[in-house]
Design an enzyme around this catalytic site. Structure first.
Site, short mmCIF file in Angstrom:
data_model
loop_
_atom_site.label_atom_id
_atom_site.label_comp_id
_atom_site.label_asym_id
_atom_site.label_seq_id
_atom_site.Cartn_x
_atom_site.Cartn_y
_atom_site.Cartn_z
N GLU A 240 0.83 -1.20 0.00
CA GLU A 240 0.00 0.00 0.00
C GLU A 240 0.86 1.25 0.00
OE1 GLU A 240 -2.50 2.16 -0.72
OE2 GLU A 240 -3.76 0.60 0.17
N ASP A 244 1.25 3.94 -3.21
CA ASP A 244 0.85 5.34 -3.08
C ASP A 244 1.99 6.28 -3.47
OD1 ASP A 244 -1.58 4.42 -2.11
OD2 ASP A 244 -1.10 4.78 -0.01
N SER A 439 -7.11 1.97 -4.24
CA SER A 439 -5.94 2.57 -3.60
C SER A 439 -5.03 3.26 -4.60
CB SER A 439 -5.11 1.49 -2.88
OG SER A 439 -5.60 1.22 -1.60
N ASP A 482 -16.93 9.50 -20.10
CA ASP A 482 -17.96 8.71 -19.44
C ASP A 482 -17.68 7.21 -19.58
OD1 ASP A 482 -20.22 8.33 -17.97
OD2 ASP A 482 -21.61 9.14 -19.47
N ILE A 483 -17.91 6.46 -18.50
CA ILE A 483 -17.81 5.00 -18.53
C ILE A 483 -19.23 4.44 -18.42
CG2 ILE A 483 -16.80 2.97 -17.44
CD1 ILE A 483 -14.75 4.93 -18.65
N GLY A 496 -23.66 9.51 -17.86
CA GLY A 496 -23.67 10.47 -16.78
C GLY A 496 -23.16 9.86 -15.49
N ASP A 498 -22.84 7.74 -12.23
CA ASP A 498 -23.41 6.48 -11.75
C ASP A 498 -22.61 6.01 -10.54
OD1 ASP A 498 -21.19 4.62 -12.63
OD2 ASP A 498 -21.80 5.35 -14.60
#
Length: 531
Positions: A240, A244, A439, A482-483, A496, A498
Site C-alpha cells: 500500500e 501510493d 488505492s 464517461d464509462i 452520466g 453512476d
C-alpha cells in the site's frame, strides 16, 4: 474524580457494540498508561460558502471555526482532576491529546476497558456509550482511542498469477492515457496517509530510476508514535505504502511528498489527517487509500474524521480517497446489502472509483469499463451513503435513492484504472509487482490535482463543486470521459454520473480548460466567530 451521584452526559455517537464472547480475555490492568485523543466542538460551524472561498490560514480557521478556549480550560481541569495529563492541545485542530492510567480515564469517561484476545487486533475493547461529567457536557464531540481495534484496511489488490502479460501500466503510461496536462507538480505538496507498512530509499531510487524520473522528495512523518517500518510486509501494508508513493511520484515527480504514518485506530486516522492538513505549508492534495464500510465506524469517529477533512478543505487541500475494492457490498459482514466506504463517502473527500482499462499498441484507449473481477477478484466500491445527505453540488447529478429508500451522498465522484489485471507496475521491497485497487486511483488523482494546481497557480480545495457544476442526469461534465459499461453488484454503469465510476475518468487537459474557464471564488474569508 467525578462522583458517582453526579448527572453525566452521553458523548454523542460514542456507542460501540457490546463485546462479543471470545473477543477479550479480561479487564485491562487499571495502571496501564494509555494515550487518547479528545475532539472539542467547534466554536461555530463553517457556512457552505466558506468551502468555495479562498483558503483560510490556520489562524483564521482557529478564530472562526476552531475550539473555544473556555472548552479547552474545562477539559484541562477535568483531565487533571481525574489524575491524567494533557500531552498536547491546539484550538485550530480542536484536538487534545491526553495520557493517563486506564483506570482513571475509564472512570472519567464512564466505561470499562477489556484486554483484546490474541489475534483479534489491537489491545483494548469497550462496549456501550461513553459519558462525561457535567463540566464537559456538550464540550466533546469525540473521545477516540480508548478502544484501539484496527479501524481501516488498505484498498489495494495484487494481480493474480493469471494476469495477462503486457496488460499492466506504469503510472506514466496511465497519465498519458488520461491526457494529463503538462507539468511535474513543482511547487506542490502531496500528503499521504498510511496506517501501517513503510518504504525504503532503495526502492524509490530503483523504481524512479527505471522510469527515467528524478526521485521525488519523500519524507516520513510519525503520528502518535507510529513509524515508517519498511521491509516487513511486501504482500500487505508495504504494498500500500509504495503503491501510493510511486504512483503519486511518477505523475508528479517534482511535488514533495510527506507520508504520515499513524496507528491503525480511529484516533490515529483522525490525528494523521489533522496533522497533515495543518502542516506549516498546507498540502495541495491529500491521498487516503485506507477505509472501511460506513457501518463499521462509530458515529463519533466518522464525525471527527469528516470534520478533519472539512478543515483540510477550508485550508485549501483537495482530499482524494479510495472508494473500496469489494463492489457495492463493501465486504461488510455486519449488515447485508449495499454499503459505501468511508472516508470516501465524506462530502469533503473526492471519492475515487475504479475501472478496467485496455490500451492499444499506439497508447490510445481501446475500451474501458467498470472494474469487476467477481467475488474473489474485487470490484470498485460505490453506491449511496447511509450517513451523509446529498451535498448541494451533487443534487443535480441524478444520484438514485438508497436500496431501502431515502437519499444520500453518491459515491464515487471520479474514477481511474483500478483492475489489478490491468494494474500498476510498482516496486515493493525489491520485488517488481503489479497492484490495482482503488488505492491506486487516489494517488493518481492526487498527482493530477498537483499538475492542475501547478498550471492554475492556485490550490483547488473542494474540487467537486467545479466538477459537478455542469453535470446532469445522463450527461458527464467537460473534462471527463464517461464509462457506461459494467457494474459493481447492485449498480450498473450508465450515461452520466453512476454509483460505479462517478462522472467518469479524467481527460486531464480538458479538465484543466474547464477549471480555467470557471473563475475561482475570490470572496473574502468569512468573519471570525465571536464569543
Amino acid at each position: 474524580m467525578p462522583g458517582m451521584s453526579e448527572s453525566r452526559t452521553t458523548v454523542p455517537g460514542s456507542n460501540r457494540p457490546e463485546i462479543a464472547a471470545g473477543e477479550v480475555t479480561g479487564p485491562v490492568d487499571p495502571g496501564t498508561p494509555v494515550e487518547i485523543t479528545l475532539v472539542l466542538r467547534r466554536r461555530a460551524e463553517p457556512p457552505a460558502e466558506a468551502f468555495g472561498g479562498p483558503p483560510l490560514t490556520r489562524a483564521q480557521l482557529a478564530e472562526g471555526y476552531g475550539g473555544d478556549p473556555a472548552d479547552l480550560d474545562a477539559v484541562r481541569a477535568a483531565v487533571t482532576a481525574a489524575g491524567a495529563e494533557i500531552v498536547s492541545a491546539d484550538l485550530a485542530t480542536r484536538l487534545v491529546r491526553v495520557r493517563g492510567p486506564v483506570g482513571r480515564l475509564s472512570e472519567l469517561f464512564g466505561t470499562s476497558l477489556h484486554q483484546a484476545a490474541p489475534g483479534v487486533g489491537g489491545t483494548r475493547r469497550r462496549g456501550g456509550e461513553l459519558t462525561v461529567p457535567p463540566a464537559l457536557a456538550g464540550v466533546l464531540v469525540g473521545v477516540l482511542g480508548l478502544d484501539d481495534r484496527p479501524q481501516a484496511e488498505g484498498r489495494f489488490r495484487i494481480a493474480g498469477p493469471n494476469a495477462a502479460p503486457g496488460s499492466s501500466f506504469t503510472p506514466v503510461q496511465l497519465a498519458a492515457a488520461y491526457n494529463f496536462p503538462a507539468g511535474d507538480g513543482a511547487g506542490q505538496t502531496i500528503a499521504i496517509i498510511e496506517l501501517g507498512g513503510g518504504f525504503g530509499p532503495s526502492d524509490l531510487t530503483s523504481y524512479f530510476g527505471g522510469l527515467g524520473l528524478p526521485v521525488p522528495s519523500v519524507t516520513a512523518v510519525s503520528v502518535d508514535g507510529a513509524q515508517n517500518a519498511a521491509g516487513q510486509d511486501p504482500q500487505g501494508a508495504d504494498g500500500e505504502v509504495l503503491l501510493d508513493i510511486e504512483v503519486a511520484g511518477a505523475v508528479a515527480p517534482a511535488a514533495k511528498q510527506l507520508v504520515y504514518f499513524a496507528p491503525n485506530t480511529d484516533a490515529g486516522f483522525v490525528d494523521a489527517i489533522t496533522q497533515a492538513a495543518h502542516a506549516a505549508l498546507a498540502p495541495t492534495a491529500m491521498s487516503i487509500s485506507w477505509g472501511q464500510s460506513e457501518d463499521q465506524w462509530s458515529a463519533q469517529s466518522r464525525t471527527a474524521m469528516d470534520n478533519a477533512m472539512a478543515d483540510a478543505v477550508l485550508l485549501g487541500v483537495t482530499v482524494t480517497a479510495a472508494a473500496g475494492d469489494s463492489g457495492s457490498s463493501d465486504s461488510t459482514s455486519s449488515t447485508p446489502g449495499a454499503h459505501v466506504d468511508f472516508p470516501a463517502s465524506s462530502p469533503h473527500a473526492l471519492a475515487c472509483g475504479g475501472t478496467s482499462l485496455q490500451v492499444g499498441s499506439g497508447g490510445a484507449v481501446t475500451s474501458e469499463s467498470v472494474w469487476n473481477d467477481g467475488p474473489g477478484g474485487g470490484a470498485t466500491g460505490g453506491g449511496v451513503s447511509d450517513t451523509f445527505p446529498v451535498p448541494a453540488w451533487q443534487a443535480g447529478a441524478g444520484v438514485p435513492a438508497r436500496a431501502g429508500g431515502g437519499s444520500g451522498r453518491g459515491v464515487p465522484d471520479v474514477a481511474g484504472d483500478a483492475d489489478p489485471q490491468t494494474g500498476y507496475q510498482v516496486l515493493v521491497d525489491g520485488q517488481a509487482t503489479v497492484i490495482g485497487g482503488t488505492s491506486a486511483v487516489s494517488p493518481l488523482w492526487a498527482g493530477l490535482v498537483c499538475r492542475l494546481a501547478q498550471s492554475l497557480g492556485r490550490p483547488l480545495g473542494l474540487l467537486q463543486p467545479a466538477i459537478y457544476a455542469a453535470a446532469a442526469p445522463g450527461t458527464s461534465p467537460a473534462g471527463f470521459r464517461d464509462i457506461t459499461q459494467g457494474g459493481n453488484g447492485a449498480y450498473s454503469a450508465a450515461p452520466g454520473w453512476d454509483p460505479c465510476t462517478g462522472v467518469g475518468v479524467p481527460d486531464g487537459q480538458a479538465l484543466l480548460a474547464a477549471l480555467r474557464s470557471a473563475a475561482p471564488n475570490t470572496a473574502p474569508p468569512p468573519a471570525a466567530a465571536t464569543g
